[in-house]
Scaffold this active site. Structure first.
Site, short mmCIF file in Angstrom:
data_model
loop_
_atom_site.label_atom_id
_atom_site.label_comp_id
_atom_site.label_asym_id
_atom_site.label_seq_id
_atom_site.Cartn_x
_atom_site.Cartn_y
_atom_site.Cartn_z
N ARG A 106 -34.03 7.72 -41.59
CA ARG A 106 -33.19 7.25 -42.72
C ARG A 106 -33.59 7.75 -44.10
O ARG A 106 -32.95 7.37 -45.08
CB ARG A 106 -33.12 5.70 -42.76
CG ARG A 106 -32.75 5.03 -41.44
CD ARG A 106 -31.42 5.45 -40.92
NE ARG A 106 -30.99 4.60 -39.80
CZ ARG A 106 -30.18 5.02 -38.84
NH1 ARG A 106 -29.69 6.25 -38.84
NH2 ARG A 106 -29.82 4.21 -37.88
N ASP A 112 -34.59 7.16 -29.57
CA ASP A 112 -33.38 6.99 -30.39
C ASP A 112 -33.57 5.82 -31.36
O ASP A 112 -32.64 5.04 -31.61
CB ASP A 112 -32.12 6.78 -29.52
CG ASP A 112 -30.85 6.92 -30.36
OD1 ASP A 112 -30.91 7.41 -31.49
OD2 ASP A 112 -29.78 6.52 -29.86
N HIS A 125 -31.49 -0.47 -38.48
CA HIS A 125 -30.37 -0.96 -39.30
C HIS A 125 -30.79 -2.27 -39.93
O HIS A 125 -31.46 -3.09 -39.29
CB HIS A 125 -29.12 -1.18 -38.45
CG HIS A 125 -28.48 0.11 -37.99
ND1 HIS A 125 -27.94 1.02 -38.86
CD2 HIS A 125 -28.30 0.63 -36.74
CE1 HIS A 125 -27.45 2.05 -38.18
NE2 HIS A 125 -27.67 1.84 -36.89
#
Ligand code: DOR
Length: 386
Positions: free
Chosen positions: A22, A263, A267
Site C-alpha cells: 500500500r 496475497d 484494508h
C-alpha cells in the site's frame, strides 16, 4: 553467539511472492515499515510487493522510491514487482528493462487482469527479453462484472452475483497458450480453481515455463465461510468449494503449484466494517501464513518438506533470489519456529496496520520465535537465552 532453542525448528527464511504493501498511496492501510515488520514477524526474509499502489508502480521512479524506503526501514528485504502496463488499467507496456534495472523482480497486472490477448502477447515477449516472469491475477472481467463471491449455492442463498470458476480458467488457459507461443515465463497468481490446477499440470507435463502460487485462505476456507455476509471473507479470487481445496492441496503437494504466497491485502476497518457490496476484497496474511499451514501439515494434508520448499526455495527461484537452502557459508536468512506453541490469533498480536482476516480467534499451533536476515535478528518474540 550461541542461540539455544530446544525443540525448535530452524528453517530457511521465507519468501512471499505476493504482498500488497500500500505504499505509496494508501499508507493508512499499511506502509513499508509496518508491512516489513509484519513480514519479519511471520518469518519472511524476502517479500515481493505488488504494483497496485497509488501511483501504480509502473516506472523506475516508483520502484526506486519503494526500495529506498525499504532500505531506510531495514529488516525483511522488499522486492518490488513492476506493472505490465503504464498507469491504472493502461494498455501500453511499461519500460520493463528500466524496471528490472531498478530492482523489480517480476511484472504483474496492476490488480486488474490483462484480458487483451494482444497486450498479453506483447507483455510476455517483452518481459522475456529481461527474463522477468509475467504474473497474472487471472480473471475474465466479462464474466466477473459485478460479481461479489464464488458462484454457487452460497451466492444463490445470499442473493449475490457469482464469480464462476471458468472466469479464471479461461484466462489461465489462454495465457498458457500464449506462454507456449512466446516461450516466456508465466506465473499464475493465487490459483483458486480445480480447473487451473488441471491446466497447469498439463502445461508442466509439456515442459512450459509456467509457475503458480496458492494462498493459505484458498487452501483452508470454502465459500461457506462467508456465512451471513462476513466481509472478512470477501477476497479476490473468491473462496471456492471443497473440490477446489482438494485440487489445490494435491497440486501443491505434487509440485503442480510451486509456491505458497500470502496475497497479504491490508484494508482499514472502514473498508471492511460496511455493507458486503461496499467492502474491499482481501485479507492480511504475512503473520498467519506459516502457523495456519502448519495446521495442514499436522492434519497430514501436506508434507512438511513441500510446505517448506513452497515458502522458500520455490518462490526464491521464481523471483531469481539467492538460494535459500541452509548450508555452510550461506547467508543466514533463517527462521526459528516453536512447532509446539499454541496461540490464538488476536488483533493485538499483529504488526500489520490492518486486521482484516477471518482467522481472528482461531487457535493455531506453531509460532515464529525469531527471524534473521543476513545474520541480523529482525524479529524476536521472547528474549533469548545465550
Ligand atoms: O482480494 C484481493 N485484494 N485480491 C487481490 O488480488 C488484490 C487485493 C488488494 O489489493 O486488495
Amino acid at each position: 553467539q550461541v542461540i539455544t532453542a530446544p525443540g525448535a525448528w530452524l528453517l530457511p527464511g521465507l519468501v512471499d511472492l505476493h504482498a500488497h504493501l500500500r505504499e505509496p498511496g494508501q499508507e493508512y492501510k499499511e506502509d513499508i515499515r509496518s508491512g516489513l515488520a509484519a513480514a519479519a514477524a511471520g518469518g519472511f526474509t524476502d517479500i515481493c510487493a505488488m504494483p497496485n499502489t497509488l501511483p501504480v508502480n509502473d516506472s523506475r521512479m516508483v520502484t526506486e522510491a519503494m526500495l529506498a524506503r525499504a532500505h531506510e526501514v531495514g529488516g525483511t528485504r522488499l522486492h518490488p514487482i513492476g506493472a505490465i502496463t503504464v498507469g491504472q488499467r493502461g494498455e501500453s507496456l511499461t519500460e520493463m528493462g528500466d524496471l528490472r534495472e531498478a530492482g523489480a523482480v517480476a511484472v504483474s497486472d496492476d490488480g486488474r487482469c490483462v484480458t487483451n490477448s494482444a497486450v498479453m502477447r506483447r507483455a510476455l515477449e517483452y518481459a522475456s527479453v529481461f527474463d522477468l516472469p509475467v504474473i497474472q491475477h487471472a480473471e475474465d472481467h466479462a464474466l466477473t462484472e459485478g460479481a461479489q463471491m464464488h458462484e454457487g449455492s452460497v451466492s444463490t442463498r445470499l442473493g449475490l452475483r457469482g464469480w464462476p470458476r471458468v472466469a479464471e480458467d479461461i484466462i489461465v488457459s489462454r495465457d498458457l497458450l500464449l506462454a507456449e507461443y512466446t516461450g516466456a515465463r508465466y506465473h499464475v497468481a493465487h490459483a483458486s480453481t480445480e480447473g487451473t490446477v488441471r491446466l497447469l499440470r498439463e502445461a508442466k507435463s509439456r515442459g512450459l515455463r509456467v509457475t503458480a502460487e496458492v494462498t493459505p485462505h484458498h487452501l483452508l476456507l470454502t465459500h461457506e465461510a462467508v456465512g451471513l455476509y462476513d466481509t472478512a471473507c470477501k477476497v479476490n479470487p473468491p473462496l471456492r468449494e471443497q473440490r477446489d481445496i482438494e485440487a489445490l492441496r494435491q497440486g501443491l503437494a505434487d509440485g503442480t503449484i510451486d509456491a505458497v504466497a500470502t496475497d497479504h491485502a491490508p484494508h482499514a476497518t472502514i473498508d471492511k466494517g460496511c455493507e458486503w457490496s461496499e467492502a474491499k476484497p482481501g485479507m492480511i496474511g504475512l503473520e498467519l501464513c506459516l502457523p495456519l499451514l502448519l495446521g495442514l501439515v499436522a492434519e497430514g494434508a501436506l508434507p512438511l518438506a513441500r510446505l517448506v520448499t513452497s515458502l522458500t526455495q520455490a518462490p526464491a527461484g521464481i523471483a531469481r533470489l539467492p538460494d535459500k537452502r541452509i548450508r555452510e557459508g550461506a547467508r543466514a536468512d533463517l527462521v526459528l519456529i516453536d512447532p509446539e506453541e499454541r496461540w490464538t490469533i488476536d488483533a493485538s498480536c499483529l504488526r500489520s496496520k490492518s486486521h482484516n482476516t477471518p482467522f481472528l480467534g482461531r487457535t493455531v499451533k506453531g509460532r515464529v520465535k525469531m527471524t534473521m536476515v543476513a545474520g541480523n535478528v529482525v524479529f524476536e518474540s521472547t528474549p533469548r537465552s545465550s
